[in-house]
Design a protein around this motif. Structure first.
Motif, short mmCIF file in Angstrom:
data_model
loop_
_atom_site.label_atom_id
_atom_site.label_comp_id
_atom_site.label_asym_id
_atom_site.label_seq_id
_atom_site.Cartn_x
_atom_site.Cartn_y
_atom_site.Cartn_z
N GLY A 303 31.43 -61.73 -23.08
CA GLY A 303 30.94 -61.91 -21.71
C GLY A 303 29.53 -61.39 -21.57
N ARG A 304 28.94 -61.66 -20.43
CA ARG A 304 27.57 -61.20 -20.22
C ARG A 304 27.55 -59.75 -19.75
NH1 ARG A 304 25.63 -61.64 -14.87
NH2 ARG A 304 27.20 -62.38 -13.39
N ALA A 305 26.43 -59.09 -19.93
CA ALA A 305 26.28 -57.70 -19.49
C ALA A 305 26.11 -57.67 -17.97
CB ALA A 305 25.07 -57.07 -20.17
N THR A 306 26.90 -56.83 -17.31
CA THR A 306 26.84 -56.70 -15.85
C THR A 306 26.78 -55.22 -15.47
OG1 THR A 306 29.27 -56.78 -15.79
CG2 THR A 306 28.09 -58.86 -15.43
N PRO A 307 25.69 -54.53 -15.80
CA PRO A 307 25.64 -53.08 -15.57
C PRO A 307 25.80 -52.66 -14.13
CG PRO A 307 23.48 -53.96 -16.17
CD PRO A 307 24.46 -55.05 -16.42
N ALA A 308 25.18 -53.38 -13.18
CA ALA A 308 25.25 -52.97 -11.79
C ALA A 308 26.68 -53.06 -11.27
CB ALA A 308 24.31 -53.83 -10.94
#
Length: 323
Positions: A303-308
């Motif tokens: 999956g994509r990075a979603t830090p927030a």
């Protein structure tokens, strides 16, 4: 050996008409990433840290008959690092003469590279550093692009010489692994890890994505109520965090026998409140870091990075008073 030069130049002429006044100066800017190679037709890519970037500037007087004087020479992107003005001005160059300047910038980590990339106003993992040269009747600019690796995915950190637990120089094939930084921003990968079942980590029983993210995002020094953890509790919290990561590496990517033994020892220490938390934490962290350059298994989608978003749903699962 210094390699990986990439140069990009663009010129904009402002002011009065006439070939002589329009082309009094030309400039060239190149950036070299120490120790990095790569195709010469691509921007230098920073993948190994600590990294050193070497900026090289060339400014030439191209007026056919007269001295040229630059009133302004600036590189705004590098101003916060003490090199916003590569040449002292006014700068006078005689016919056919040129001036050169160099600057070295050290980047300690992938995060430092990404911060520099964002400082040009575009959060795209690249930074375009432009040199501006201005004189009485015109102006020119030259720029060079550098690309940063993606944090926690394709970056390589060198082993610090003082870290006896670092395994950078270990021989033989390495298993794929990812570190805490990867799992704290890749919710999909972390959820797949939890799909194998809950994790009993001594300081907490982790059953949900929010709890796992809480262990990765929370401060080791502060509990979920804002109280200060003791030094021993902070150490056990850090060990639990690395044990969570090691468990996910084992579940998702398999594990070497050595990695499995250290994880088993760490889990026993967490459940019993035993000694050796700092040693075990360092060993697990080194093992979690050791295979970060290896590709993810075919078919595995992190999956994509979603830090927030990951930070917004994180909930510290630790319970005061647990062994």
């Amino acid at each position: 050996m210094l390699r990986g030069w990439k140069a990009a130049a663009m010129a904009t002429v402002l002011g009065a008409a006439g070939a002589a006044s329009a082309h009094e100066f030309t400039c060239e800017k190149r950036v070299q990433v120490q120790g990095e190679g790569g195709p010469k037709d691509e921007a230098p890519r920073v993948t190994k840290f600590p990294a050193t970037l070497r900026f090289h500037y060339t400014l030439r007087n191209v007026h056919p008959k007269a001295e040229s004087v630059a009133d302004l020479v600036e590189d705004p992107l590098l101003a916060p690092y003490g090199f916003g003005a590569p040449f002292a001005t006014p700068l006078a160059l005689g016919v056919g003469r040129s001036g050169e300047a160099t600057f070295e910038l050290k980047l300690a980590s992938p995060e430092a590279c990404q911060a520099l990339a964002a400082s040009d106003g575009r959060a795209d993992g690249n930074f375009d550093s432009a040199l501006r040269v201005k004189w009485a009747l015109g102006e020119t600019q030259c720029a060079a692009r550098v690309t940063c690796c993606e944090p926690f995915v394709d970056c390589e950190m060198a082993c610090p010489p003082e870290d006896p637990y670092c395994t950078e120089s270990a021989s033989g094939a390495r298993s794929t692994s990812r570190n805490a930084g990867f799992f704290k921003v890749h919710e999909q990968a972390l959820q797949q890890c939890l799909g194998f079942g809950y994790l009993e980590l001594g300081v907490a029983r982790v059953e949900s994505l929010e709890q796992a993210l809480g262990l990765l995002w929370a401060s080791p020094g502060l509990d979920r109520n804002g109280g200060v953890r003791s030094e021993a509790d902070a150490g056990r919290f850090e060990l639990a965090r690395e044990a969570l990561v090691a468990s996910c590496n084992e579940r998702l990517f398999g594990a070497s026998a050595k990695r499995g033994r250290v994880l088993d020892e760490a889990l026993r220490a967490l459940r019993s409140g035993g000694e050796g938390a700092e040693r075990l934490m360092k060993e697990l962290r080194s093992q979690n870091e050791a295979g970060t350059r290896e590709p993810l298994p075919q078919g595995f989608d992190a999956g994509r990075a979603t830090p927030a978003h990951a930070a917004s749903i994180a909930a510290d699962p630790t319970e005061p008073g647990r062994p």
